[in-house]
Design a protein around this motif. Sequence first.
Motif, mmCIF file in Angstrom:
data_model
loop_
_atom_site.group_PDB
_atom_site.id
_atom_site.type_symbol
_atom_site.label_atom_id
_atom_site.label_comp_id
_atom_site.label_asym_id
_atom_site.label_seq_id
_atom_site.Cartn_x
_atom_site.Cartn_y
_atom_site.Cartn_z
ATOM 1 N N LEU A 198 2.922 3.135 -6.552
ATOM 2 C CA LEU A 198 2.281 2.388 -7.631
ATOM 3 C C LEU A 198 2.507 3.063 -8.972
ATOM 4 N N LEU A 199 2.445 4.382 -8.960
ATOM 5 C CA LEU A 199 2.586 5.133 -10.206
ATOM 6 C C LEU A 199 4.035 5.295 -10.630
ATOM 7 N N LYS A 200 4.951 5.125 -9.649
ATOM 8 C CA LYS A 200 6.381 5.339 -9.891
ATOM 9 C C LYS A 200 6.672 6.776 -10.316
ATOM 10 N N GLU A 201 5.790 7.679 -9.893
ATOM 11 C CA GLU A 201 6.037 9.098 -10.136
ATOM 12 C C GLU A 201 5.178 9.884 -9.167
ATOM 13 N N ASP A 202 5.585 11.100 -8.842
ATOM 14 C CA ASP A 202 4.848 11.928 -7.898
ATOM 15 C C ASP A 202 3.707 12.635 -8.617
ATOM 16 N N ARG A 203 2.489 12.194 -8.332
ATOM 17 C CA ARG A 203 1.316 12.806 -8.943
ATOM 18 C C ARG A 203 0.375 13.386 -7.892
ATOM 19 N N ALA A 293 -9.690 -5.038 -1.033
ATOM 20 C CA ALA A 293 -8.501 -5.632 -0.426
ATOM 21 C C ALA A 293 -8.028 -4.675 0.650
ATOM 22 N N VAL A 294 -7.566 -5.232 1.771
ATOM 23 C CA VAL A 294 -7.062 -4.422 2.872
ATOM 24 C C VAL A 294 -5.544 -4.363 2.766
ATOM 25 N N VAL A 295 -5.012 -3.152 2.726
ATOM 26 C CA VAL A 295 -3.570 -2.948 2.602
ATOM 27 C C VAL A 295 -3.018 -2.522 3.960
ATOM 28 N N LEU A 296 -2.289 -3.417 4.605
ATOM 29 C CA LEU A 296 -1.652 -3.100 5.882
ATOM 30 C C LEU A 296 -0.328 -2.412 5.579
ATOM 31 N N ASN A 297 -0.366 -1.083 5.519
ATOM 32 C CA ASN A 297 0.805 -0.296 5.151
ATOM 33 C C ASN A 297 1.696 -0.067 6.374
ATOM 34 N N LYS A 298 2.932 0.356 6.105
ATOM 35 C CA LYS A 298 3.942 0.598 7.151
ATOM 36 C C LYS A 298 4.293 -0.695 7.884
ATOM 37 N N SER A 331 4.934 -2.052 2.493
ATOM 38 C CA SER A 331 5.532 -0.796 2.945
ATOM 39 C C SER A 331 5.644 0.112 1.735
ATOM 40 N N ALA A 332 4.814 1.132 1.689
ATOM 41 C CA ALA A 332 4.867 2.072 0.572
ATOM 42 C C ALA A 332 6.195 2.821 0.567
ATOM 43 N N LEU A 333 6.772 3.008 1.748
ATOM 44 C CA LEU A 333 8.024 3.765 1.847
ATOM 45 C C LEU A 333 9.187 2.999 1.247
ATOM 46 N N THR A 334 9.290 1.693 1.558
ATOM 47 C CA THR A 334 10.414 0.896 1.065
ATOM 48 C C THR A 334 10.093 0.138 -0.215
ATOM 49 N N GLY A 335 8.805 -0.008 -0.531
ATOM 50 C CA GLY A 335 8.394 -0.762 -1.715
ATOM 51 C C GLY A 335 8.138 -2.226 -1.453
ATOM 52 N N ALA A 336 8.354 -2.681 -0.226
ATOM 53 C CA ALA A 336 8.153 -4.098 0.095
ATOM 54 C C ALA A 336 6.693 -4.487 -0.080
ATOM 55 N N GLY A 337 6.445 -5.566 -0.800
ATOM 56 C CA GLY A 337 5.096 -6.095 -0.986
ATOM 57 C C GLY A 337 4.261 -5.379 -2.026
#
Length: 442
Positions: A198-203, A293-298, A331-337
């Motif tokens: 979301l931040l587009k940077e490692d924080r 909101a429920v985020v179904l990650n991965k 998918s937080a890893l790929t950016g999908a969704g």
Amino acid sequence: MTVPRLPLVAVVGRPNVGKSTMVNRIVARWEAIVEKEPGVTRDRNYFTSSWRGRDFRIVDTGGLDPVSGEELTQAVGKQAMLAVEEADLVLMMVDAAEGITAADHEVAEALRRTGKPVILAANKVDNQRQENESVEWYSLGMGEPWPVSAMHGRNIGDLLDVVVESFPEAPPPEEAPETVVAVVGRPNVGKSTLFNRLLKEDRSIVSDIPGTTRDAVDTVVEAGGRTYRFIDTAGWRRRSKVREGVEFYSLVRVWRAVDRAQVVLLVVDASQGVTDQDQRIAARIKEDGRACAVVLNKWDLVKGTGNDQVIYEDAGEKLRFIPYAPFLRVSALTGAGISRLLPAVDRVKGNWESRVQTAHLNDLLQRVLSQNPPPTKKGKRLQVYYLTQARTSPPQFVFFVNRPDLADPSYERFLERKIRESFDLEGTPIRIFMRSRRALER
């Protein structure tokens, strides 16, 4: 507008001194479980109440018994002390009928070490003679003991006067152009990866080791002309795994993050499905009245496996007590969704802050009553006269009726469902209250 954090009162004491009865008396409804057997309350139970125009939250805890060596008793005690740690004020209860015990002294000493303000309530005082004898409780070093009877309501008003007067000054609500979002969930479900995407940077630290993020990290993000304050939090560990020190306080920080937030993103590992711990977290978010909101990650791990629809439906079933929360497959890893997250945050926050016009509410009420009148209860029927929205954040609706005690919980759920069907309240819990018509006439 930022969310004012309600003062939190922790009710503690050794087992069977009347803590749950006191909580029931204060919230004016029979919510906490009360039994004569000591130790019935093993978890923390949170409720909201009000006195003299001041809203506050109260937490009922299990019994503190520092002199007991039983494993369960010690676990219950840790839960109680966790409640004390996050509280603004502690209401220590003792049994005036039984007298001072070694356990009372141990509890008092444990509370002194926390540095929290403590009010001492000597419970089960039913007459003036017992009230005169309550001076013995000064020996605990907790200040003036307040003689009360939670069962019969004796001196409860005086005690609550002292409680609300001890709260810190209520800050005026501040206009803030930012949306405060807490990102919470179990350890290792991808919260930090999502946060960084979301931040587009490692924080914050990203690691496969559960619980890497131990503190809450605030980061302000500007997107689409809006400002968001994201709170990344430590993983919410299963309670039996919370030991001493840093992990203990990490849990406290998670709860405070939820208290601070307007919107909470509950991150779930889609490859594992919704767990019991995810359900506990969701219940806490609902109890706090936050938009969610429920985020179904991965989701990339389950998409295309043939089980994705089953997994999605199973998640909805296990979190059916928050049916208003949208489910987002990402998918937080790929950016999908990921692009759907901020619009969802805006949508549920807007609904959380929304106000429905009274005329529209009463038009709905008349239609509902004509088609589905309230059921009878003990030969009497609930009469509903008027409906209005009392508050926002979350929306609170008040039905003015002839007798609130005739309200059936299932009919209240039916009314809530009708309100949701008629007005867009996705992502926000709503509160339903029944009030006597006399309150409307005053």
